[in-house]
Design a protein around this motif. Structure first.
Motif, PDB file in Angstrom:
ATOM      1  N   UNK A   9       2.192  11.893   3.758  1.00 38.66           N
ATOM      2  CA  UNK A   9       3.470  12.587   3.964  1.00 38.66           C
ATOM      3  C   UNK A   9       4.248  11.811   5.013  1.00 38.66           C
ATOM      4  N   UNK A  10       5.533  11.606   4.763  1.00 36.64           N
ATOM      5  CA  UNK A  10       6.391  10.843   5.683  1.00 36.64           C
ATOM      6  C   UNK A  10       7.513  11.757   6.155  1.00 36.64           C
ATOM      7  N   UNK A  11       7.689  11.841   7.478  1.00 36.97           N
ATOM      8  CA  UNK A  11       8.816  12.598   8.028  1.00 36.97           C
ATOM      9  C   UNK A  11       9.946  11.609   8.290  1.00 36.97           C
ATOM     10  N   UNK A  15      15.603   4.136   7.110  1.00 32.68           N
ATOM     11  CA  UNK A  15      15.078   2.914   6.512  1.00 32.68           C
ATOM     12  C   UNK A  15      13.559   2.805   6.696  1.00 32.68           C
ATOM     13  N   UNK A  16      13.047   3.260   7.838  1.00 34.05           N
ATOM     14  CA  UNK A  16      11.605   3.101   8.051  1.00 34.05           C
ATOM     15  C   UNK A  16      10.786   4.042   7.169  1.00 34.05           C
ATOM     16  N   UNK A  17      11.208   5.302   7.095  1.00 29.39           N
ATOM     17  CA  UNK A  17      10.514   6.239   6.207  1.00 29.39           C
ATOM     18  C   UNK A  17      10.615   5.791   4.754  1.00 29.39           C
ATOM     19  N   UNK A  18      11.821   5.340   4.355  1.00 30.74           N
ATOM     20  CA  UNK A  18      12.036   4.914   2.963  1.00 30.74           C
ATOM     21  C   UNK A  18      11.173   3.692   2.645  1.00 30.74           C
ATOM     22  N   UNK A  19      11.115   2.750   3.588  1.00 31.46           N
ATOM     23  CA  UNK A  19      10.322   1.537   3.372  1.00 31.46           C
ATOM     24  C   UNK A  19       8.842   1.851   3.246  1.00 31.46           C
ATOM     25  N   UNK A  20       8.365   2.777   4.076  1.00 32.67           N
ATOM     26  CA  UNK A  20       6.946   3.146   4.023  1.00 32.67           C
ATOM     27  C   UNK A  20       6.651   3.888   2.711  1.00 32.67           C
ATOM     28  N   UNK A  28       0.108   2.848  -5.371  1.00 28.43           N
ATOM     29  CA  UNK A  28      -0.607   3.857  -6.148  1.00 28.43           C
ATOM     30  C   UNK A  28      -0.921   5.128  -5.376  1.00 28.43           C
ATOM     31  N   UNK A  29      -0.367   5.262  -4.155  1.00 27.09           N
ATOM     32  CA  UNK A  29      -0.655   6.471  -3.372  1.00 27.09           C
ATOM     33  C   UNK A  29       0.336   7.583  -3.739  1.00 27.09           C
ATOM     34  N   UNK A  30      -0.131   8.820  -3.618  1.00 24.61           N
ATOM     35  CA  UNK A  30       0.757   9.968  -3.860  1.00 24.61           C
ATOM     36  C   UNK A  30       1.500  10.254  -2.558  1.00 24.61           C
ATOM     37  N   UNK A  31       2.806  10.096  -2.588  1.00 23.64           N
ATOM     38  CA  UNK A  31       3.608  10.144  -1.354  1.00 23.64           C
ATOM     39  C   UNK A  31       4.637  11.262  -1.439  1.00 23.64           C
ATOM     40  N   UNK A  32       4.838  11.956  -0.310  1.00 24.76           N
ATOM     41  CA  UNK A  32       5.970  12.883  -0.201  1.00 24.76           C
ATOM     42  C   UNK A  32       6.769  12.492   1.041  1.00 24.76           C
ATOM     43  N   UNK A  33       8.084  12.537   0.930  1.00 27.41           N
ATOM     44  CA  UNK A  33       8.936  12.218   2.076  1.00 27.41           C
ATOM     45  C   UNK A  33       9.873  13.390   2.331  1.00 27.41           C
ATOM     46  N   UNK A  34       9.973  13.781   3.601  1.00 23.36           N
ATOM     47  CA  UNK A  34      10.837  14.907   3.982  1.00 23.36           C
ATOM     48  C   UNK A  34      12.025  14.392   4.783  1.00 23.36           C
ATOM     49  N   UNK A 200       4.734  24.486   1.738  1.00 23.00           N
ATOM     50  CA  UNK A 200       3.502  24.083   2.413  1.00 23.00           C
ATOM     51  C   UNK A 200       2.919  22.907   1.632  1.00 23.00           C
ATOM     52  N   UNK A 201       2.684  21.824   2.341  1.00 22.01           N
ATOM     53  CA  UNK A 201       2.162  20.616   1.695  1.00 22.01           C
ATOM     54  C   UNK A 201       0.851  20.247   2.367  1.00 22.01           C
ATOM     55  N   UNK A 202      -0.001  19.551   1.628  1.00 20.13           N
ATOM     56  CA  UNK A 202      -1.221  19.020   2.241  1.00 20.13           C
ATOM     57  C   UNK A 202      -1.247  17.519   2.016  1.00 20.13           C
ATOM     58  N   UNK A 203      -1.620  16.782   3.074  1.00 10.49           N
ATOM     59  CA  UNK A 203      -1.645  15.326   2.934  1.00 10.49           C
ATOM     60  C   UNK A 203      -2.793  14.765   3.763  1.00 10.49           C
ATOM     61  N   UNK A 204      -3.355  13.653   3.270  1.00 10.83           N
ATOM     62  CA  UNK A 204      -4.484  13.045   3.994  1.00 10.83           C
ATOM     63  C   UNK A 204      -4.014  12.316   5.247  1.00 10.83           C
ATOM     64  N   UNK A 205      -2.774  11.830   5.225  1.00 10.08           N
ATOM     65  CA  UNK A 205      -2.238  11.122   6.399  1.00 10.08           C
ATOM     66  C   UNK A 205      -0.782  11.513   6.593  1.00 10.08           C
ATOM     67  N   UNK A 206      -0.331  11.430   7.859  1.00 13.39           N
ATOM     68  CA  UNK A 206       1.046  11.822   8.189  1.00 13.39           C
ATOM     69  C   UNK A 206       1.711  10.701   8.974  1.00 13.39           C
ATOM     70  N   UNK A 207       2.956  10.375   8.593  1.00 14.82           N
ATOM     71  CA  UNK A 207       3.724   9.380   9.349  1.00 14.82           C
ATOM     72  C   UNK A 207       4.947  10.075   9.935  1.00 14.82           C
TER      73      UNK A 207
END
Ligand code: FAD
Length: 506
Positions: A9-11, A15-20, A28-34, A200-207
């Motif tokens: 999950x990316x907060x 440009x940095x969130x979009x690039x990540x 191939x990772x399942x990504x969500x960006x807020x 409510x989201x669940x993610x293995x890692x948070x940026x």
């Protein structure tokens, strides 16, 4: 209440969130960006819009940053040639500010630090009776010329997000990150949409790539409140005035406080002058230019320009906030522009916080972020973003533009060019079947037509009139107040109609 599971999950949709998000989803990772507002609504649409090594940073011995930035300049010129274009800079020489030998040495180093590139090497230039000297005061006789690149910053964000979406990323705009806590080996994340609904989201890692709001977002993340102390907020402002020189090149002007100010050709009719460096306490303090900044920028420009600029010449201003890594420097101009990634692997559920950085280095920052998270995410693919063009970038070139102008000869060449600078090789799909401007739907003024606006709504997440007027395009600068008002009315009515249609078909 909906719940969904992701790898990452990316907060933040700058440009940095979009690039990540692009890099991770392409692996191939399942990504969500807020993103709490519009994508690129923060600093990433308020920069000086240069893809540059940063000549000035050499004085602060930031050789790593300059070398990486110069290499990235080459990469981005290749990946998105419609959005990133070479720009020639003229640097007038003022003996009392920096001696000629120092300028020559700096430029010599600048030409070499990034390795062999596609841009011409720097040279000396006479300002005496030459086009480069014509807009300047006659006392300035000598100067230097070097090359960097120009970028449409907001569109670079959108291009990255479109690519991320193409790889399956879930992108949520108008959705604010509220809180996160580690629970059962993953992050449990709470986000709130502008309409009040909670996700409510669940993610293995948070940026945490919330830019100037990185500290504020950290307050909502369990165990990361002390991250707040690491950011230094530095406001930078620009003024836009009617074009001060006709050439397609820029000026880099030295100031006697050892800072520099750029005068850049902007949107054909204008010049962009910036920037300032003002330490602030909260991101909100960075929203608008203040009177002292206006005076500073006008004085810096007037010291060099033959035409005397006054406050009444200013047609637009904008300000942004640099979320710099606090390296303890008391002078905001000296604080490092390099990026810092801070990893917290508590309970084996990682949080990565992003500080600093430049538009120029966003792609390398994303690679560095993925490298740090690799032990937890184990992506199927390695580094890839240096080679795959961004949307619109494949096959884009000046030659392809003139072919397109010939193909659409019933449309004004200037319109086709402007569309091309926004959409690159995707312009032909956008214009498909158009013979004259009447085929592009309603004309809102300047070069803004209904067909393109519908594209922004359907494919680029435009939800508000300002998304189109100030970020997907800069039409806001070219339309009259009455035209802007008419566009806003059309857009709101359009959105209302679409919402009603969605409700009916649901
Ligand atoms: C005046 C100025 C000039 C610059 N010039 C250049 C230049 O010429 N070249 C260059 O390379 N770099 C330049 N930079 C630096 C560059 O613009 C920044 O480093 C970069 O844009 C930062 O991007 P970001 O994604 O970290 O932050 P942002 O673009 O600010 O993105 C962060 C996003 O996070 C969102 N967000 C915050 N909190 C939340 C939340 N709780 N939930 C959801 N979303 C949230 C925000 O709305 C925002 O959209 C300049 C910076 C400034 C200020």
């Amino acid at each position: 209440m909906s719940e969904a599971h992701y790898d990452l999950a990316v907060i933040g949709g700058g440009i940095n969130g979009a690039g990540i998000a692009r890099d991770a989803s392409g692996r191939g990772l399942r990504v969500v960006l807020l993103e709490q507002n519009d994508f690129a609504g923060g600093t990433s649409s308020a920069s000086t819009k240069l893809i540059h090594g940063g000549l000035r940073y050499l004085e602060h011995y930031e050789f790593r940053l300059v070398a990486e930035s110069l290499r990235e300049r080459e990469v981005l010129l290749r990946l998105a040639p419609h959005l990133v274009t070479p720009l020639r800079f003229v640097l007038p020489h003022v003996k009392s500010l920096r001696p000629a030998w120092m300028m020559c040495m700096g430029l010599w180093l600048y030409d070499r630090l990034g390795g062999r590139g596609s841009l011409p090497a720097s040279t000396a230039v006479s300002l005496d009776g030459t086009p480069e000297g014509a807009p300047l005061r006659p006392l300035l006789r000598k100067g230097f010329v070097y090359w960097d690149a120009w970028v449409d910053d907001a569109r670079l964000v959108i291009a990255n997000l479109r690519s991320a979406a193409g790889y399956g990323a879930t992108l949520m705009r108008s959705t604010r990150f509220v809180a996160a806590r580690r629970e059962a080996g993953v992050w449990r994340i709470e986000a709130r949409h502008r309409d009040g609904s909670v996700r409510i989201l669940r993610a293995r890692a948070l940026v945490n790539a919330a830019g100037p709001w990185v500290a504020e977002a950290a307050h909502g993340i369990e165990g990361s409140q002390d991250m707040a102390a690491r950011v230094q907020l530095v406001k930078g402002s620009h003024i836009v005035v009617p074009r001060v020189h006709p050439g397609r090149y820029a000026y880099l002007l030295q100031n006697d406080d050892r800072r520099i100010v750029f005068v850049l050709p902007y949107e054909e009719r204008y010049s962009l002058i910036g920037t300032t460096d003002v330490l602030i306490e909260t991101p909100e303090q960075g929203a608008h230019i203040d009177a002292a900044e206006v005076r500073y920028l006008l004085a810096a420009a007037n010291r060099y320009l033959a035409t005397h600029l006054r406050e009444r010449n200013i047609v637009w201003t904008y300000s942004g906030v640099r979320p710099l890594y606090d390296d303890g420097s008391a002078n905001p101009s000296a604080t490092t522009r390099d990026y810092h990634l801070v990893l917290d692997a508590g309970e084996d559920v990682p949080l990565l916080s992003i500080y600093g950085g430049k538009i120029t280095t966003y792609r390398k920052l994303a690679e560095a972020a993925l490298a740090q998270l690799r032990p937890w995410l184990e992506p199927a693919r390695g580094e890839w973003t240096a080679h795959e063009p961004l949307p619109g970038g494949a096959g884009a070139s000046e030659r392809a533009l003139s072919t397109l102008q010939k193909q659409y000869e019933g449309l004004p060449a200037s319109l086709v060019e402007r569309l091309y600078r926004r959409h690159g090789s995707e312009t032909s799909a956008l214009l498909a079947g158009a013979v004259t401007v009447d085929d592009l739907g309603h004309h809102f003024g300047a070069d803004l037509y209904e067909r393109e606006v519908r594209h922004f709504i359907a494919h680029e997440w435009a939800e508000e009139p300002d998304d189109v007027l100030w970020r997907r395009t800069k039409a806001g600068l070219h339309l009259s107040a009455a035209e802007r008002q008419e566009f806003e009315g059309w857009f709101v009515a359009q959105q209302g109609r679409m919402q009603r249609e969605t409700r009916c078909s649901a």
